[in-house]
Design an enzyme around this catalytic site. Sequence first.
Site, PDB file in Angstrom:
ATOM      1  N   HIS A  86      15.451  18.126  25.007  1.00  0.00           N
ATOM      2  CA  HIS A  86      14.201  18.162  25.758  1.00  0.00           C
ATOM      3  C   HIS A  86      14.549  17.828  27.208  1.00  0.00           C
ATOM      4  CE1 HIS A  86      11.978  17.277  21.757  1.00  0.00           C
ATOM      5  NE2 HIS A  86      11.990  18.581  22.016  1.00  0.00           N
ATOM      6  N   GLU A  89      13.891  14.408  28.764  1.00  0.00           N
ATOM      7  CA  GLU A  89      14.464  13.226  28.120  1.00  0.00           C
ATOM      8  C   GLU A  89      15.921  13.147  28.555  1.00  0.00           C
ATOM      9  OE1 GLU A  89      13.593  13.571  23.942  1.00  0.00           O
ATOM     10  OE2 GLU A  89      11.458  13.903  24.330  1.00  0.00           O
ATOM     11  N   HIS A 216      17.813  11.721  22.235  1.00  0.00           N
ATOM     12  CA  HIS A 216      16.475  11.955  22.776  1.00  0.00           C
ATOM     13  C   HIS A 216      15.965  10.694  23.482  1.00  0.00           C
ATOM     14  CE1 HIS A 216      15.169  15.877  20.888  1.00  0.00           C
ATOM     15  NE2 HIS A 216      16.299  15.639  20.235  1.00  0.00           N
ATOM     16  N   GLU A 308      16.715   8.236  19.284  1.00  0.00           N
ATOM     17  CA  GLU A 308      15.723   8.014  20.336  1.00  0.00           C
ATOM     18  C   GLU A 308      16.156   6.753  21.074  1.00  0.00           C
ATOM     19  OE1 GLU A 308      13.190  10.029  20.916  1.00  0.00           O
ATOM     20  OE2 GLU A 308      13.092  11.246  19.095  1.00  0.00           O
TER      21      GLU A 308
END
Length: 459
Positions: A86, A89, A216, A308
Site C-alpha cells: 500500500h 504505508e 504494512h 502491521e
Amino acid sequence: MPAPLPVFLRLLLLFKLVAPVTFRHHRYDELVRALYKVHNQCPDITRVYSIGRSAKGRLLYVLELSDYPGSHEPLEPEVKYVGNMHGNEVLGRELLLQLSEFLCEEFRSRNPRVLRLIQDTRIHILPSMNPDGYEVAAAQGPDMSGYLIGRNNANGVDLNRNFPDLNTYFYYNEKYGGPNHHLPLPDNWKSQVEPETRAVIQWMNAFNFILSANLHGGAVVANYPYDKSLEHRFQNPHRTSESLTPDDKLFKKLARVYSYAHGWMHQGWNCGDYFPDGITNGASWYSLSKGMQDFNYLHTNCFEITLELSCNKFPREEELEREWLGNREALIQFLEQVHQGIKGVVLDDNYNNLPGAVISVTGINHDVTSGEDGDYFRLLLPGTYTVTATAPGFNPETVSVTVGPAEPTLVNFQLKRITDQVYPVRRVPGGGPRSRGKVLSRTPKRKDTATKRQHRGPA
C-alpha cells in the site's frame, strides 16, 4: 615515518568508509540509489534485479543477499520481504532499506550471526511493491489529510485485494476432495490482475520461496493466514470468525517470534487495539479476499505472514530511528525461522534430481513440492512426524523423522521407478482375450508349468 593521524581524523576517515545509517524517507530515485549503494558496498554478496514494472512503468527492484548472488544453492532456502504494497504505508519501505544496509555493514564487520545468515540463506528484499502509490502519498507528506491517499496503485486498485482467489477452491477441495497445495491459477489470471500483482506472481513462480513477510502499517500486530474466512464476514467487534490453516500452530509460532522480538508489539495494546501476544489470525481480525499471504500458502511452497508495524501509516522522519531499533532484531529473527523443520533432496533410482515431488506430512493437510534441483524444505515445529515423498511413475517412500528445536533435520528420499505397470488386454483376430481376461504385466515373474499353461490361451 609519518606521525599517526589524530584520533578525530581517523574517526572521520572511518565514517567516510562506512556510510552512516540515514533515517529519512526515500522517493523512488533515492530508493534506487540506496539499493545500488548497498550493492556497491557489498558487491560479492548482493545483486539488484527487477521483477517487472508498475502501472506507470517504474521498475520493481529487488535486492538479493547471498554468498552466491544470482544462483540457487541446493538445500539453501529462499526467503523474501515485501514492503510498501500500500503506497501510503511507508515504514516497511524504509525498514527494508535499513535492513539491507545493516546486513551489508555487519557482513563486512564479520558479525558471526550475519555471516551465518548470508551463507545459509538466500534473501530477497522488495522494498516497494507500489512505487506509484508511494509517490502520490509522499507528495502529500506526513501531514496529509486523506488517510487513503496513495494506498492503491496508479489504476486505483488495492493490490492486497488483487490476487486470484484460491481460498474458494481450497474450501471446495477440503469439503469434496482435491489438492491441498499448489492450487492452479485461472486460465485468464493475467488479465484479472494489475501489473504489480502479475510481476509478484511471476516472481513467486520463478523462485522456490519458503518463508516471507509482507510489511504494512496502520496497526501493530503480526497477522497470519487465513485472511479470508469461510463465510467472508466483514469486521465486527462482536462477532469474529477464525479461519485456520492446517499449519496453524506453525504460523502462530512465526508470528510470535516477530512479536516478541519487536520492541513493543508483544504487549498487545497498540493503536487503540488489543491483540494477545501481539498476533492475530487474519480472518478473526477482519475477512479479506484475494490477499497476498493466503495466495502464497495456497499456490506456492511459501509461508507468509503480514506485519502491521506502525499506528501512523506515514511516520515522520524523526520517528524512523526508534522504529528501526524496535524492528531490527525481529527482522533478523524472522529470517532465521526458515532454518527449522526438515529439508532434503528427492532423487530417482539413477540419482537424478526429481523436481515437483510431493512431500506430505501425516496429520497436516498441506503438502509442499521439491524445486528444480530436487531439494525441498518443509517448515515444522519440533516433534516426530511421518513423512512421505511421491512422484508420478515412482513408488512412494515413507519415513519417520524427529524434528528438533534448532537446525532442520536432513531427510533425503530416493524413489524407485514403478516397473510392474498394467497394460490393457490384447485381443487376437477371431479369438477372445489372449490371457483369458487376465491382465499381464510387462515383466511377469517366473511361474511353474501349470501357471504358464494357464496364460497360453486356448490350445
